[in-house]
Design an enzyme around this catalytic site. Structure first.
Site, mmCIF file in Angstrom:
data_model
loop_
_atom_site.group_PDB
_atom_site.id
_atom_site.type_symbol
_atom_site.label_atom_id
_atom_site.label_comp_id
_atom_site.label_asym_id
_atom_site.label_seq_id
_atom_site.Cartn_x
_atom_site.Cartn_y
_atom_site.Cartn_z
ATOM 1 N N HIS A 136 0.801 -1.231 0.000
ATOM 2 C CA HIS A 136 0.000 0.000 0.000
ATOM 3 C C HIS A 136 0.828 1.271 0.000
ATOM 4 O O HIS A 136 0.346 2.312 -0.423
ATOM 5 C CB HIS A 136 -1.024 -0.035 1.125
ATOM 6 C CG HIS A 136 -2.126 -0.979 0.788
ATOM 7 N ND1 HIS A 136 -2.034 -2.320 1.056
ATOM 8 C CD2 HIS A 136 -3.284 -0.801 0.118
ATOM 9 C CE1 HIS A 136 -3.116 -2.919 0.588
ATOM 10 N NE2 HIS A 136 -3.891 -2.024 0.023
ATOM 11 N N CYS A 190 -10.405 -2.770 -9.931
ATOM 12 C CA CYS A 190 -9.845 -1.612 -9.238
ATOM 13 C C CYS A 190 -8.465 -1.901 -8.660
ATOM 14 O O CYS A 190 -7.919 -1.093 -7.925
ATOM 15 C CB CYS A 190 -10.791 -1.116 -8.148
ATOM 16 S SG CYS A 190 -11.140 -2.342 -6.899
ATOM 17 N N ASP A 195 -4.732 -8.172 -4.413
ATOM 18 C CA ASP A 195 -4.832 -9.303 -3.490
ATOM 19 C C ASP A 195 -5.070 -10.610 -4.235
ATOM 20 O O ASP A 195 -4.608 -11.668 -3.797
ATOM 21 C CB ASP A 195 -5.939 -9.055 -2.454
ATOM 22 C CG ASP A 195 -5.425 -8.199 -1.306
ATOM 23 O OD1 ASP A 195 -4.306 -8.457 -0.835
ATOM 24 O OD2 ASP A 195 -6.118 -7.255 -0.900
ATOM 25 N N GLU A 233 -11.243 -10.676 -4.659
ATOM 26 C CA GLU A 233 -9.785 -10.586 -4.502
ATOM 27 C C GLU A 233 -9.208 -11.806 -3.805
ATOM 28 O O GLU A 233 -8.025 -11.858 -3.497
ATOM 29 C CB GLU A 233 -9.412 -9.297 -3.770
ATOM 30 C CG GLU A 233 -10.161 -9.070 -2.477
ATOM 31 C CD GLU A 233 -9.845 -7.714 -1.838
ATOM 32 O OE1 GLU A 233 -8.878 -7.063 -2.245
ATOM 33 O OE2 GLU A 233 -10.576 -7.324 -0.907
HETATM 34 C C1 PEP Z 1 -6.837 -5.086 -4.464
HETATM 35 O O1 PEP Z 1 -6.552 -5.949 -3.638
HETATM 36 O O2 PEP Z 1 -6.625 -5.224 -5.703
HETATM 37 C C2 PEP Z 1 -7.462 -3.825 -4.047
HETATM 38 C C3 PEP Z 1 -7.912 -2.949 -4.918
HETATM 39 O O3 PEP Z 1 -7.543 -3.565 -2.732
HETATM 40 P P1 PEP Z 1 -6.278 -3.096 -1.841
HETATM 41 O O4 PEP Z 1 -5.145 -2.805 -2.770
HETATM 42 O O5 PEP Z 1 -6.705 -1.932 -1.053
HETATM 43 O O6 PEP Z 1 -6.023 -4.305 -0.989
HETATM 44 MG MG MG Z 2 -7.348 -5.805 -1.617
#
Ligand code: PEP
Ligand code: MG
Length: 604
Positions: free
Chosen positions: A207, A523, A476, A452
Site C-alpha cells: 500500500h 480496481c 490481493d 480478490e
Molecule cells: C486489491 O486488492 O486489488 C485492491 C484494490 O484492494 P487493496 O489494494 O486496497 O487491498
Molecule cells: Mg485488496
C-alpha cells in the site's frame, strides 16, 4: 519510457543505487532521513489481572523486532559490494541485545511487580543498560550505549504501533528515506511539500507503493544499498520509472535529469488535453473510467482527470494516524463532502479493509497478533466480528447516500454467507436511522463484493446472486493466488498479475458477471496499467478504476484500440502457459495481432 543515461556517466562520481521503481517520475532534492526515534513513551499502571497479557505483548514486540532486524540484515548482506559488512555485524549485535536475558528479566519484573505498562518498563530497563555501558572504562564498550538505546527505541516503536508525523520538519521538496515507509506514513505525505521517497524494504504492490502512485510521488522501494550509505541533506535523484537512485550527483547528471523532468512535465500537459474526451475505442465501445481514492479529501484529483466516479474509496486510510476511531458523525461528514464534491458521479465506498499491512493505531489490540496477518483478522472478517465498527460505518455511508449516488463495497469477501450477513446488517442499520428520523433515499445503495480471494473468484456465479456488483481486486487476487506477499521485496520478482492463473480467474469472474448481468469493474493496480488495457477490454471488462495519476494514460490507450483486436489479443494471451510468454506479447503490444473481421468471425 526509460531514461537514456548521459553519455559520460562513467567518468562522473555519481553513486547509482537500484531498487523496485514503484511510482514513476523524477524527483530531485535533499534527502530527509526519517528519525523513527522521537516517539513519546506513555507511562501508566496496568491492572494486576493484566500482567500476563502485558508480558505477552512484550514478547510479541521482541519477535517483531527480531524479524525486522533479520530483514534489514538480509538486505545489507545482499549488497553486492559488501560495503555493509559492518552494518551486518551491528545488526547481529542488535538482535542479541533485544533478546538479552537482562532485558527480558528486567522488563518482566517491572511489569509483574510494579504493574508498569510494557513501553515504560522497556524504557526504564534500556536506560539502565545504556548507563551501565556508558560507565565502562573501555571506549569501545562505552560506545555501545548508543546501540542499546537504538534497540530500545525500535522495540518501543514496535510495541506502540504508533504513528506520528516523523517528517513534519522535512525541508520542502525533500526525498524521504526510511527503512520502511508504512501505509500510515504515506497518508501523512503532502505531495506539495514532499518530492518523493525511498526505502530499504517494501514491494511493488504494497500500500505504500499504491499511495505513492496515488499521490504522484516518485518512489523506489527495496533498495538494499541505502543501509548506512546516506545522510540527511545529501542530494539525491529518484528516477521512479527506472527504479534508480543517483546519490550526490554531479552537475552534469543533475542537468540531464532536470531536462528529463521537464520532458515528462510536457508529456503530462499533453495528456491533460484528454480530460474531457470520452473513453471510447476506435470501434465505438464505451468504457467507464473511475478513480481509486485513499482519503475523501482527495476529490479534486478525481475531478482534475475527468473521472466518471470513484470506483474505490479505501476508507481505512481515514482510520490511520489517530488514537481513536472516528465517530459516526465524523465519518458521515467527510463522506458527505466527498459525495457532494463528486456532483452526481457515483462514489463506491469500501468498508474498512484494516489488518494485514494496513494497520491503524486506533484499533489498539483489537486486531490481535496474527502469525500470518495477510490471512488473519482483516477487512470484512474484522467487521463481522466487531459489528459495532461495521454498523457505525454503514450508518455513516447510508447517511452520506442522501447527498448523491453511493455504492457500498465489501473487502476480502470469501463466501456468500458473508455477503448475506453484511446485507442483513445494512437493512438493520437503515431501520435504526429511519427510527432516528434521518431521511434516506428510498432504495438502499447497491452492495458489491471485492473479488480478490481466489475462492471468491471461483464462487462468482453464486456470489452474483447476492451482490449488486463486483470489483476485481487484482492486487490481493495475485497475492493469494500465487501465495506471494505483495509487500515483501524478497519475492517481489515473483509477484505477477500476468500469471496465467490470475488471468484465468479474472476471465472467469468477468464471464460470470456478464452471465448474471451484474456490473463488474477492476480496481486493482492492473486496471491502471496501460499495458493491460487491451487485454482487460478483450476479456470483457468495460469499467476500470485506478489511481488518478494513471487515468489519462489508460484513456489514451483505449482511444487507440479496437475491440476486435483486443478480443483476439486476449485469446492469444490466455492460450499461453508462462508469464514470460505473456509479458513478451504485452510488450509487443496489440499490433502483433491481425484481427479477423467481425463478419469472418461470425462465419466460423
Ligand atoms: C486489491 O486488492 O486489488 C485492491 C484494490 O484492494 P487493496 O489494494 O486496497 O487491498
Ligand atoms: Mg485488496
Amino acid at each position: 519510457m526509460k531514461n537514456e543515461k548521459p553519455k559520460n556517466l562513467k567518468q562522473e562520481p555519481d553513486l547509482i543505487l537500484r531498487g523496485i521503481g514503484v511510482s514513476s517520475g523524477i524527483a530531485i532534492g535533499p534527502v530527509f532521513v526519517i528519525d523513527q526515534h522521537g516517539v513519546p513513551i506513555p507511562e501508566y499502571e496496568i491492572p494486576a489481572a493484566q500482567t500476563e497479557k502485558e508480558i505477552k505483548r512484550f514478547h510479541n514486540g521482541i519477535s517483531k523486532t527480531q524479524k525486522q532486524l533479520s530483514q534489514i540484515k538480509r538486505k545489507a548482506d545482499a549488497t553486492p559490494s559488501g560495503i555493509n559488512e559492518d552494518v551486518g555485524l551491528l545488526l547481529d549485535a542488535y538482535r542479541g541485545m533485544v533478546s538479552s536475558s537482562r532485558l527480558i528479566r528486567g522488563v518482566e519484573k517491572l511489569i509483574a511487580d510494579s504493574h508498569l505498562n510494557v513501553e515504560a518498563a522497556v524504557n526504564r530497563e534500556i536506560l539502565g543498560m545504556a548507563d551501565s555501558f556508558a560507565a565502562m572504562d573501555d571506549d569501545y564498550l562505552a560506545s555501545r550505549a548508543d546501540d542499546v538505546r537504538e534497540v530500545g527505541s525500535r522495540l518501543i516503536r514496535n510495541l506502540l504501533r504508533q504513528h506520528y508525523n516523523p517528517f513534519a520538519d522535512a525541508p520542502a521538496r525533500s526525498i524521504l528515506l526510511a527503512e520502511e515507509i508504512t501505509p500510515a506514513d504515506t497518508a501523512l505525505m503532502d505531495p506539495e511539500r514532499i518530492g518523493g521517497f525511498v526505502a530499504v524494504l517494501g514491494g511493488a504492490e504494497g500500500h505504500a507503493a499504491i499511495m505513492a502512485r496515488a499521490l504522484g510521488l516518485p518512489a523506489i522501494l527495496g533498495v538494499a544499498a541505502l543501509v548506512g550509505s546516506v545522510t540527511s541533506g545529501d542530494m539525491m535523484i529518484v528516477d521512479g520509472e527506472a527504479g534508480e537512485i543517483v546519490l550526490r550527483p554531479s552537475d552534469k547528471t543533475l542537468q540531464h535529469y532536470k531536462q528529463e523532468a521537464q520532458k515528462q512535465a510536457r508529456e503530462n500537459r499533453k495528456l491533460k488535453l484528454l480530460r474531457d474526451e470520452p473513453a471510447v475505442t476506435t470501434d465505438a465501445t464505451e468504457v467507464r473510467l473511475e478513480v481509486n481514492l485513499e482519503l475523501p479529501r482527495e476529490s479534486a484529483s478525481a475531478l482534475d482527470v475527468g473521472a466518471q466516479g470513484v470506483g474505490l474509496l479505501r476508507t481505512e486510510f481515514s482510520f490511520m494516524n489517530r488514537p481513536q476511531l472516528p465517530s459516526e458523525e465524523e465519518q458521515f461528514e467527510s463522506l458527505r463532502d466527498l459525495v457532494k464534491k463528486m456532483k452526481g458521479r457515483p462514489v463506491t465506498i469500501r468498508t474498512l479493509d484494516v489488518g494485514g499491512e494496513k494497520l491503524a493505531t486506533a484499533f489498539g489490540d483489537m486486531l490481535g497478533v496474527s502469525p500470518n496477518p495477510a490471512l488473519g483478522l482483516r477487512a470484512i472478517r474484522l467487521g463481522l466480528k466487531e459489528t459495532k465498527i461495521l454498523d457505525t460505518q454503514l450508518s455513516a455511508i447510508l447517511r452520506a447516500s442522501a447527498y448523491g449516488p453511493v455504492r457500498i463495497l465489501v473487502p476480502m469477501v470469501s463466501s456468500v454467507t458473508q455477503m448475506k450477513q453484511v446485507r442483513a446488517r445494512l437493512v438493520q442499520v437503515e431501520k435504526k436511522l429511519l427510527k432516528r428520523g434521518i431521511k434516506l433515499p428510498p432504495a438502499l445503495p447497491p452492495l458489491g463484493a471485492m473479488i480478490e480471494i481466489p475462492g471468491a473468484a471461483l464462487s462468482s456465479d453464486a456470489l452474483s446472486k447476492v451482490c449488486d456488483f463486483f470489483a476485481i481486486g487484482s492486487n490481493d487476487l495475485t497475492q493469494y493466488t500465487l501465495a506471494i506477499d505483495r509487500g515483501d521485496e524478497q519475492v517481489a520478482d515473483l509477484y505477477n498479475p500476468y500469471h496465467p492463473a490470475v488471468l484465468r480467474l479474472i476471465q472467469f469472474v468477468i464471464a460470470a458477471a456478464w452471465r448474471a448481468n451484474v456490473p463488474v469493474s477492476a480496481c486493482g493496480e492492473l486496471a491502471g496499467q496501460p499495458r493491460a488495457t487491451a487485454l482487460l477490454l478483450g476479456l470483457g471488462l468495460r469499467s476500470f478504476s485506478m489511481s488518478p495519476s494513471r487515468l489519462l494514460q489508460v484513456k489514451q490507450e483505449i482511444r487507440r484500440l479496437s475491440l476486435d483486436s483486443c478480443v483476439a489479443f486476449a485469446e492469444k494471451i490466455l492460450a499461453q502457459s508462462e508469464e514470460a510468454a505473456i509479458c513478451k506479447l504485452l510488450d509487443e503490444g496489440i499490433s502483433s495481432i491481425q484481427p479477423q473481421s467481425s463478419s469472418a468471425r461470425r462465419k466460423k
